[in-house]
Design a protein around this motif. Sequence first.
Motif, mmCIF file in Angstrom:
data_model
loop_
_atom_site.group_PDB
_atom_site.id
_atom_site.type_symbol
_atom_site.label_atom_id
_atom_site.label_comp_id
_atom_site.label_asym_id
_atom_site.label_seq_id
_atom_site.Cartn_x
_atom_site.Cartn_y
_atom_site.Cartn_z
ATOM 1 N N ILE A 77 0.831 -1.208 0.000
ATOM 2 C CA ILE A 77 0.000 0.000 0.000
ATOM 3 C C ILE A 77 0.867 1.259 0.000
ATOM 4 O O ILE A 77 0.577 2.221 -0.717
ATOM 5 C CB ILE A 77 -0.950 -0.015 1.218
ATOM 6 N N GLN A 78 1.946 1.267 0.788
ATOM 7 C CA GLN A 78 2.817 2.437 0.853
ATOM 8 C C GLN A 78 3.415 2.756 -0.517
ATOM 9 O O GLN A 78 3.550 3.918 -0.896
ATOM 10 C CB GLN A 78 3.949 2.236 1.866
ATOM 11 N N SER A 79 3.775 1.716 -1.266
ATOM 12 C CA SER A 79 4.354 1.917 -2.601
ATOM 13 C C SER A 79 3.329 2.530 -3.554
ATOM 14 O O SER A 79 3.653 3.403 -4.353
ATOM 15 C CB SER A 79 4.841 0.595 -3.190
ATOM 16 N N ILE A 80 2.097 2.062 -3.453
ATOM 17 C CA ILE A 80 1.054 2.576 -4.343
ATOM 18 C C ILE A 80 0.724 4.022 -3.986
ATOM 19 O O ILE A 80 0.653 4.890 -4.864
ATOM 20 C CB ILE A 80 -0.186 1.674 -4.288
ATOM 21 N N ASN A 81 0.544 4.306 -2.692
ATOM 22 C CA ASN A 81 0.251 5.687 -2.294
ATOM 23 C C ASN A 81 1.417 6.628 -2.596
ATOM 24 O O ASN A 81 1.200 7.802 -2.883
ATOM 25 C CB ASN A 81 -0.134 5.759 -0.819
ATOM 26 N N SER A 82 2.647 6.121 -2.591
ATOM 27 C CA SER A 82 3.802 6.985 -2.858
ATOM 28 C C SER A 82 3.866 7.430 -4.325
ATOM 29 O O SER A 82 4.593 8.362 -4.653
ATOM 30 C CB SER A 82 5.108 6.294 -2.463
ATOM 31 N N ILE A 83 3.083 6.790 -5.196
ATOM 32 C CA ILE A 83 2.995 7.242 -6.593
ATOM 33 C C ILE A 83 2.403 8.655 -6.632
ATOM 34 O O ILE A 83 2.679 9.434 -7.537
ATOM 35 C CB ILE A 83 2.161 6.252 -7.439
ATOM 36 N N CYS A 84 1.626 8.991 -5.637
ATOM 37 C CA CYS A 84 1.012 10.322 -5.561
ATOM 38 C C CYS A 84 2.003 11.397 -5.129
ATOM 39 O O CYS A 84 1.666 12.581 -5.115
ATOM 40 C CB CYS A 84 -0.166 10.293 -4.581
ATOM 41 N N SER A 85 3.215 10.994 -4.773
ATOM 42 C CA SER A 85 4.210 11.984 -4.353
ATOM 43 C C SER A 85 5.543 11.704 -5.038
ATOM 44 O O SER A 85 5.738 12.097 -6.177
ATOM 45 C CB SER A 85 4.343 12.003 -2.830
ATOM 46 N N LEU A 95 -3.991 13.103 -11.786
ATOM 47 C CA LEU A 95 -3.483 11.794 -12.198
ATOM 48 C C LEU A 95 -1.967 11.741 -12.083
ATOM 49 O O LEU A 95 -1.278 12.725 -12.356
ATOM 50 C CB LEU A 95 -3.896 11.485 -13.641
ATOM 51 N N HIS A 96 -1.458 10.578 -11.676
ATOM 52 C CA HIS A 96 -0.015 10.338 -11.578
ATOM 53 C C HIS A 96 0.296 8.977 -12.195
ATOM 54 O O HIS A 96 -0.441 8.021 -11.975
ATOM 55 C CB HIS A 96 0.445 10.321 -10.115
ATOM 56 N N GLN A 97 1.414 8.917 -12.927
ATOM 57 C CA GLN A 97 1.867 7.643 -13.492
ATOM 58 C C GLN A 97 3.046 7.146 -12.677
ATOM 59 O O GLN A 97 3.948 7.916 -12.324
ATOM 60 C CB GLN A 97 2.289 7.800 -14.946
ATOM 61 N N SER A 98 3.037 5.844 -12.376
ATOM 62 C CA SER A 98 4.133 5.271 -11.600
ATOM 63 C C SER A 98 5.433 5.363 -12.385
ATOM 64 O O SER A 98 5.441 5.223 -13.607
ATOM 65 C CB SER A 98 3.822 3.814 -11.244
ATOM 66 N N LYS A 99 6.524 5.611 -11.684
ATOM 67 C CA LYS A 99 7.840 5.660 -12.321
ATOM 68 C C LYS A 99 8.340 4.248 -12.611
ATOM 69 O O LYS A 99 9.078 4.032 -13.557
ATOM 70 C CB LYS A 99 8.834 6.406 -11.439
ATOM 71 N N ALA A 100 7.935 3.298 -11.806
ATOM 72 C CA ALA A 100 8.369 1.910 -11.963
ATOM 73 C C ALA A 100 7.187 1.038 -12.370
ATOM 74 O O ALA A 100 6.029 1.385 -12.126
ATOM 75 C CB ALA A 100 8.957 1.395 -10.653
ATOM 76 N N SER A 122 3.521 -6.992 -15.487
ATOM 77 C CA SER A 122 4.078 -5.832 -14.790
ATOM 78 C C SER A 122 4.047 -4.663 -15.760
ATOM 79 O O SER A 122 4.428 -4.815 -16.920
ATOM 80 C CB SER A 122 5.513 -6.094 -14.346
ATOM 81 N N ARG A 123 3.563 -3.512 -15.276
ATOM 82 C CA ARG A 123 3.489 -2.321 -16.130
ATOM 83 C C ARG A 123 3.391 -1.082 -15.265
ATOM 84 O O ARG A 123 3.122 -1.157 -14.065
ATOM 85 C CB ARG A 123 2.289 -2.398 -17.068
ATOM 86 N N LYS A 124 3.599 0.074 -15.893
ATOM 87 C CA LYS A 124 3.375 1.335 -15.203
ATOM 88 C C LYS A 124 1.868 1.546 -15.109
ATOM 89 O O LYS A 124 1.120 1.158 -15.999
ATOM 90 C CB LYS A 124 4.037 2.484 -15.954
ATOM 91 N N GLY A 128 -5.432 8.191 -9.783
ATOM 92 C CA GLY A 128 -5.865 9.512 -9.369
ATOM 93 C C GLY A 128 -5.525 9.706 -7.906
ATOM 94 O O GLY A 128 -5.694 8.781 -7.098
ATOM 95 N N CYS A 129 -5.045 10.885 -7.566
ATOM 96 C CA CYS A 129 -4.595 11.153 -6.205
ATOM 97 C C CYS A 129 -5.335 12.342 -5.607
ATOM 98 O O CYS A 129 -5.705 13.277 -6.312
ATOM 99 C CB CYS A 129 -3.095 11.461 -6.205
ATOM 100 N N TRP A 130 -5.502 12.269 -4.298
ATOM 101 C CA TRP A 130 -6.096 13.373 -3.550
ATOM 102 C C TRP A 130 -5.373 13.434 -2.207
ATOM 103 O O TRP A 130 -5.340 12.440 -1.481
ATOM 104 C CB TRP A 130 -7.582 13.128 -3.364
#
Length: 139
Positions: A77-85, A95-100, A122-124, A128-130
């Motif tokens: 969960i921490q990895s997914i939420n960190s996509i927002c930052s 919207l944010h796209q994962s770097k990895a 596996s893909r980027k 959506g983030c809030w």
Amino acid sequence: MAPKGPRPALLLTLGLLAACLALASGQTWVELNKIFLKHHVDYPRTRVPNPRNYCNVMMKARGLYWTPVNTFMHAPIQSINSICSVNGTPLGGGLHQSKASIPVTTCRYSPKGGFYTTNTISRKIVIGCWNKLAVYFRE
């Protein structure tokens, strides 16, 4: 005669209505994040006796059966939420796209057979983030 098969427009409308009601009732982005996590995160990935049956098991377990398409992410969960930052690239509009690349399983309902097909890759991903929390998954 009753309509057969999934109704994507109806499901989208109901989903948006649920989100609006959640916001109107005073639920915060934290509550929306909890809903997002329930619908889209399965980490560690649930093991099922027959891997081809993964989506049928998960969609029923999460109360999402009849949803035409849903994706489960197999990352903490921490990895997914960190996509927002720090681990995501802003695309605009929240919207944010994962770097990895992230391992994901996409479940697609087959109305002819009445079951889900399972596709794991596996893909980027784009979410959506809030307030730096994931609240929406872009298929």
